[in-house]
Design a protein around this motif. Structure first.
Motif, PDB file in Angstrom:
ATOM      1  N   MET A 146       0.829  -1.188   0.000  1.00  0.00           N
ATOM      2  CA  MET A 146       0.000   0.000   0.000  1.00  0.00           C
ATOM      3  C   MET A 146       0.881   1.262   0.000  1.00  0.00           C
ATOM      4  N   ALA A 147       2.001   1.198   0.710  1.00  0.00           N
ATOM      5  CA  ALA A 147       2.898   2.355   0.742  1.00  0.00           C
ATOM      6  C   ALA A 147       3.439   2.673  -0.646  1.00  0.00           C
ATOM      7  N   LEU A 153       7.283   6.284   4.325  1.00  0.00           N
ATOM      8  CA  LEU A 153       6.755   5.023   4.838  1.00  0.00           C
ATOM      9  C   LEU A 153       7.494   3.833   4.227  1.00  0.00           C
ATOM     10  N   ILE A 154       7.825   3.906   2.953  1.00  0.00           N
ATOM     11  CA  ILE A 154       8.588   2.837   2.312  1.00  0.00           C
ATOM     12  C   ILE A 154       9.952   2.701   2.981  1.00  0.00           C
ATOM     13  N   LEU A 210       9.540   1.129   6.443  1.00  0.00           N
ATOM     14  CA  LEU A 210       9.269  -0.307   6.370  1.00  0.00           C
ATOM     15  C   LEU A 210      10.521  -1.089   5.986  1.00  0.00           C
ATOM     16  N   LEU A 211      11.291  -0.574   5.038  1.00  0.00           N
ATOM     17  CA  LEU A 211      12.514  -1.266   4.636  1.00  0.00           C
ATOM     18  C   LEU A 211      13.537  -1.292   5.769  1.00  0.00           C
ATOM     19  N   ALA A 212      13.660  -0.173   6.500  1.00  0.00           N
ATOM     20  CA  ALA A 212      14.590  -0.124   7.632  1.00  0.00           C
ATOM     21  C   ALA A 212      14.165  -1.070   8.745  1.00  0.00           C
ATOM     22  N   ALA A 213      12.857  -1.296   8.853  1.00  0.00           N
ATOM     23  CA  ALA A 213      12.342  -2.214   9.874  1.00  0.00           C
ATOM     24  C   ALA A 213      12.420  -3.670   9.417  1.00  0.00           C
ATOM     25  N   TRP A 267      17.826   5.848   8.770  1.00  0.00           N
ATOM     26  CA  TRP A 267      16.543   5.303   9.204  1.00  0.00           C
ATOM     27  C   TRP A 267      16.698   4.390  10.404  1.00  0.00           C
ATOM     28  N   ARG A 268      17.733   3.568  10.431  1.00  0.00           N
ATOM     29  CA  ARG A 268      17.934   2.677  11.587  1.00  0.00           C
ATOM     30  C   ARG A 268      18.248   3.485  12.851  1.00  0.00           C
ATOM     31  N   SER A 269      18.997   4.575  12.702  1.00  0.00           N
ATOM     32  CA  SER A 269      19.292   5.430  13.853  1.00  0.00           C
ATOM     33  C   SER A 269      18.006   6.038  14.409  1.00  0.00           C
ATOM     34  N   ARG A 270      17.153   6.484  13.535  1.00  0.00           N
ATOM     35  CA  ARG A 270      15.892   7.084  13.976  1.00  0.00           C
ATOM     36  C   ARG A 270      14.954   6.037  14.570  1.00  0.00           C
ATOM     37  N   LEU A 271      14.956   4.836  14.022  1.00  0.00           N
ATOM     38  CA  LEU A 271      14.153   3.757  14.600  1.00  0.00           C
ATOM     39  C   LEU A 271      14.640   3.415  16.011  1.00  0.00           C
TER      40      LEU A 271
END
Length: 147
Positions: free
Chosen positions: A1-2, A10-11, A14-17, A55-59
């Motif tokens: 959906m993203a 959002l993409i 999701l990829l970083a997660a 993104w991983r740092s922010r997560l």
């Protein structure tokens, strides 16, 4: 959906997660190809260590905040321990390295891209990713007239 909504934040999230773009028959890759969105397709296929790092740092910061909130909820006080600062936007990891692709691409992506006349995606799949089109795909390219 993203991917359908073309929501790059959002993409990336999701990829970083750890999201896998090849799930459900690689539907997210096919949607990007049908939309003619080469940037999103590349984002889902190729890993970029700078984007991954940011993104991983922010997560990690979000997880730390959620743990602190849980502590407040159960113990009633906020633990103000030392906190690792977030890297500034555009900050790169100390060593730049080439990362392997997230997923393997298959020839079915050609059909999605050709149907949308997304010739830049067809060229990317052939020249950058080294996919060899089958005979049916070559016929489609000939029928639709690749420039």
């Amino acid at each position: 959906m993203a991917v359908h909504l073309q929501s790059l934040p959002l993409i990336c999230f999701l990829l970083a997660a750890g999201a896998d773009p090849t799930l459900k028959g690689s539907i997210s890759l096919h949607i990007a190809a049908k939309q003619g969105d080469l940037a999103t397709l590349r984002l889902m296929v190729e890993r970029d260590d700078i984007i991954e790092f940011q993104w991983r740092s922010r997560l990690r910061a979000i997880v730390e905040d959620l743990r602190a909130l849980e502590n407040v909820r159960f113990s009633g006080h906020l633990d103000q321990g030392p906190r690792k600062p977030l890297p500034a936007l555009g900050t790169a990891p100390s060593k730049r390295r080439r990362l392997a692709d997230r997923c393997q691409l298959d020839n079915s992506l050609f059909k999605s891209a050709i149907g949308a006349k997304a010739w830049d995606i067809v060229a990317y799949l052939m020249h950058t990713k080294g996919l060899v089109p089958d005979v049916d795909t070559l016929r489609m390219i000939d029928t639709h007239g690749m420039p």
